[in-house]
Design a protein around this motif. Structure first.
Motif, PDB file in Angstrom:
ATOM      1  N   ARG A 191       0.836  -1.207   0.000  1.00 53.50           N
ATOM      2  CA  ARG A 191       0.000   0.000   0.000  1.00 53.50           C
ATOM      3  C   ARG A 191       0.867   1.251   0.000  1.00 53.50           C
ATOM      4  NH1 ARG A 191      -3.369  -3.232   3.381  1.00 53.50           N
ATOM      5  NH2 ARG A 191      -2.298  -2.470   5.259  1.00 53.50           N
ATOM      6  N   LEU A 192       1.918   1.244   0.821  1.00 51.22           N
ATOM      7  CA  LEU A 192       2.829   2.387   0.838  1.00 51.22           C
ATOM      8  C   LEU A 192       3.480   2.582  -0.516  1.00 51.22           C
ATOM      9  CD1 LEU A 192       4.487   4.587   2.265  1.00 51.22           C
ATOM     10  CD2 LEU A 192       6.079   2.807   2.998  1.00 51.22           C
ATOM     11  N   LEU A 193       3.910   1.486  -1.126  1.00 49.89           N
ATOM     12  CA  LEU A 193       4.585   1.551  -2.421  1.00 49.89           C
ATOM     13  C   LEU A 193       3.720   2.274  -3.445  1.00 49.89           C
ATOM     14  CD1 LEU A 193       6.933   0.554  -4.274  1.00 49.89           C
ATOM     15  CD2 LEU A 193       5.579  -1.516  -4.648  1.00 49.89           C
ATOM     16  N   HIS A 194       2.430   1.940  -3.485  1.00 51.35           N
ATOM     17  CA  HIS A 194       1.561   2.509  -4.509  1.00 51.35           C
ATOM     18  C   HIS A 194       0.932   3.841  -4.107  1.00 51.35           C
ATOM     19  CE1 HIS A 194       2.269  -0.964  -6.900  1.00 51.35           C
ATOM     20  NE2 HIS A 194       1.783  -1.778  -5.984  1.00 51.35           N
ATOM     21  N   ARG A 195       1.201   4.277  -2.878  1.00 56.51           N
ATOM     22  CA  ARG A 195       0.747   5.597  -2.454  1.00 56.51           C
ATOM     23  C   ARG A 195       1.846   6.648  -2.550  1.00 56.51           C
ATOM     24  NH1 ARG A 195      -2.580   3.677   2.968  1.00 56.51           N
ATOM     25  NH2 ARG A 195      -4.442   2.891   1.900  1.00 56.51           N
ATOM     26  N   PRO A 226       4.222  10.383  -7.197  1.00 51.14           N
ATOM     27  CA  PRO A 226       5.223  10.681  -8.226  1.00 51.14           C
ATOM     28  C   PRO A 226       6.613  10.119  -7.938  1.00 51.14           C
ATOM     29  CG  PRO A 226       4.889  12.597  -6.842  1.00 51.14           C
ATOM     30  CD  PRO A 226       3.862  11.581  -6.412  1.00 51.14           C
ATOM     31  N   PHE A 227       6.803   9.494  -6.778  1.00 50.38           N
ATOM     32  CA  PHE A 227       8.131   8.992  -6.440  1.00 50.38           C
ATOM     33  C   PHE A 227       8.309   7.566  -6.953  1.00 50.38           C
ATOM     34  CE2 PHE A 227       7.196  12.067  -3.036  1.00 50.38           C
ATOM     35  CZ  PHE A 227       8.233  12.961  -3.264  1.00 50.38           C
ATOM     36  N   PRO A 228       9.257   7.342  -7.864  1.00 49.58           N
ATOM     37  CA  PRO A 228       9.529   5.975  -8.323  1.00 49.58           C
ATOM     38  C   PRO A 228      10.016   5.121  -7.158  1.00 49.58           C
ATOM     39  CG  PRO A 228      10.601   7.613  -9.731  1.00 49.58           C
ATOM     40  CD  PRO A 228      10.132   8.328  -8.510  1.00 49.58           C
ATOM     41  N   ALA A 229       9.463   3.921  -7.020  1.00 55.86           N
ATOM     42  CA  ALA A 229       9.845   3.068  -5.891  1.00 55.86           C
ATOM     43  C   ALA A 229       9.651   1.611  -6.246  1.00 55.86           C
ATOM     44  CB  ALA A 229       9.022   3.428  -4.645  1.00 55.86           C
ATOM     45  N   THR A 284       5.464   4.496 -11.600  1.00 55.89           N
ATOM     46  CA  THR A 284       6.446   5.556 -11.838  1.00 55.89           C
ATOM     47  C   THR A 284       7.849   4.993 -11.953  1.00 55.89           C
ATOM     48  OG1 THR A 284       5.027   6.863 -10.378  1.00 55.89           O
ATOM     49  CG2 THR A 284       7.042   7.885 -11.130  1.00 55.89           C
ATOM     50  N   ALA A 285       8.156   3.945 -11.171  1.00 59.09           N
ATOM     51  CA  ALA A 285       9.464   3.297 -11.279  1.00 59.09           C
ATOM     52  C   ALA A 285       9.617   2.648 -12.647  1.00 59.09           C
ATOM     53  CB  ALA A 285       9.632   2.255 -10.174  1.00 59.09           C
ATOM     54  N   ALA A 286       8.557   2.023 -13.137  1.00 59.73           N
ATOM     55  CA  ALA A 286       8.617   1.413 -14.469  1.00 59.73           C
ATOM     56  C   ALA A 286       8.811   2.474 -15.542  1.00 59.73           C
ATOM     57  CB  ALA A 286       7.339   0.613 -14.724  1.00 59.73           C
ATOM     58  N   ALA A 287       8.173   3.642 -15.370  1.00 58.33           N
ATOM     59  CA  ALA A 287       8.329   4.716 -16.346  1.00 58.33           C
ATOM     60  C   ALA A 287       9.721   5.323 -16.298  1.00 58.33           C
ATOM     61  CB  ALA A 287       7.277   5.797 -16.090  1.00 58.33           C
ATOM     62  N   LEU A 288      10.323   5.365 -15.125  1.00 56.13           N
ATOM     63  CA  LEU A 288      11.651   5.960 -14.986  1.00 56.13           C
ATOM     64  C   LEU A 288      12.754   5.007 -15.438  1.00 56.13           C
ATOM     65  CD1 LEU A 288      13.479   8.256 -13.838  1.00 56.13           C
ATOM     66  CD2 LEU A 288      13.504   6.954 -11.691  1.00 56.13           C
ATOM     67  N   ILE A 289      12.655   3.741 -15.044  1.00 57.18           N
ATOM     68  CA  ILE A 289      13.777   2.816 -15.233  1.00 57.18           C
ATOM     69  C   ILE A 289      13.546   1.894 -16.424  1.00 57.18           C
ATOM     70  CG2 ILE A 289      15.165   1.030 -14.115  1.00 57.18           C
ATOM     71  CD1 ILE A 289      14.356   2.314 -11.415  1.00 57.18           C
ATOM     72  N   THR A 290      12.568   1.003 -16.323  1.00 56.80           N
ATOM     73  CA  THR A 290      12.234   0.081 -17.407  1.00 56.80           C
ATOM     74  C   THR A 290      10.945  -0.631 -17.041  1.00 56.80           C
ATOM     75  OG1 THR A 290      13.101  -1.685 -18.818  1.00 56.80           O
ATOM     76  CG2 THR A 290      13.491  -1.910 -16.465  1.00 56.80           C
ATOM     77  N   ASP A 291      10.307  -1.232 -18.000  1.00 59.88           N
ATOM     78  CA  ASP A 291       9.064  -1.951 -17.742  1.00 59.88           C
ATOM     79  C   ASP A 291       9.399  -3.314 -17.139  1.00 59.88           C
ATOM     80  OD1 ASP A 291       6.605  -3.101 -17.657  1.00 59.88           O
ATOM     81  OD2 ASP A 291       6.061  -2.680 -19.739  1.00 59.88           O
TER      82      ASP A 291
END
Length: 281
Positions: A113-117, A120-123, A138-145
């Motif tokens: 829940r924390l991860l998806h809340r 805008p912070f990639p995690a 956001t992490a997938a958009a920043l780094i890779t799918d």
């Protein structure tokens, strides 16, 4: 008890203690010849820990029987070990049993829940083997799918090996920090899972790729730094200078890794518009 690793850990920590940092009463006065060891002498550590020099020498030679909890506590004090280093010492000495299947443990619901809340912070969440076991969009958009990758490739070490030249680099003064920090993480994991073949393969794979990792591994440093500065190269946003921050997930060996930027910086502005409101990966 892992005698060879215990011996190496004790020697490395002893050599890292400079005599100038110790009380004068604990350090032998200089003799006619210069001090040859880079840190404390074995007899100095033995005296600080209240054990015989011959016993301590046997520990560093991987010839001593398993030390008692009391001796380990005294050595931890003598060598000025952190809490994490004391735990690592106890694991190497066999006072803490190996973990079982910790890398397969599910991510706790509150951590998800924390991860998806985080918005805008990639995690993402990693396990002991540096496998990425959960992430936000956001992490997938920043780094890779991550969802399009084979599970065994969804690993921060393997990503560093395969994408390091195009995905990220280190700012001036931080070169090698990620590799050395990975060595510290995997050293700690190796003490928890001494029979894990996949972990050994991962260590060998990164060692063949990174001299900085090899140096970190040989130093037997298990100090975990909560923040590393990274420079990421994004195909649309350009170059971003970010802090890679690591938080422990309570009650597990999992870690939550998130990326943030200095407030008001161009990287922060770019990061804020990276992705939509988050959903499950």
């Amino acid at each position: 008890m892992r005698r060879a690793e215990l011996a190496d850990f004790l020697r490395r920590r002893r050599e890292a203690l400079h005599p100038s940092r110790m009380p004068a009463s604990a350090v032998h006065p200089p003799g006619p010849r210069a001090r040859r060891t880079p840190g404390l002498r074995r007899e100095e550590v033995a005296a600080l820990a209240g054990v015989s020099t011959s016993y301590y020498e046997r520990l560093e030679q991987a010839r001593a029987p398993r030390p008692s909890p009391q001796v380990l506590s005294a050595l931890g004090t003598a060598l000025r070990l952190t809490d994490m280093e004391r735990e690592h010492l106890a694991r190497l000495a066999g006072q803490i049993p190996p973990s079982t299947d910790a890398d397969q443990a599910p991510v706790p619901a509150d951590a998800l829940r924390l991860l998806h809340r985080l918005g805008p912070f990639p995690a993402y969440v990693v396990n002991d083997l540096e496998d990425i076991v959960a992430w936000n969009s956001t992490a997938a958009a920043l780094i890779t799918d991550f969802g399009q990758m084979p599970a065994h490739e969804r690993n921060t070490v393997r990503l560093a090996i395969r994408l390091g030249g195009t995905l990220c680099s280190a700012p001036v003064g931080a070169e090698g920090d990620f590799a050395r920090q990975s060595a510290a993480h995997l050293r700690t994991a190796g003490a928890r899972h001494p029979a894990d073949r996949a972990l050994g393969e991962l260590v060998n794979e990164y060692a063949a790729h990174s001299p900085d990792f090899v140096a970190g591994w040989r130093s037997h440093d298990v100090h975990l730094r909560p923040t590393l500065r990274k420079r990421l190269h994004h195909p649309e946003l350009g170059e971003l200078e970010l802090d890679r921050q690591t938080l422990l997930v309570p009650g597990t060996s999992l870690r939550l890794v998130l990326y943030t930027a200095d407030p008001g910086s161009p990287s922060a502005t770019a990061l804020a518009g990276l992705g939509p409101a988050d959903g499950a990966p």
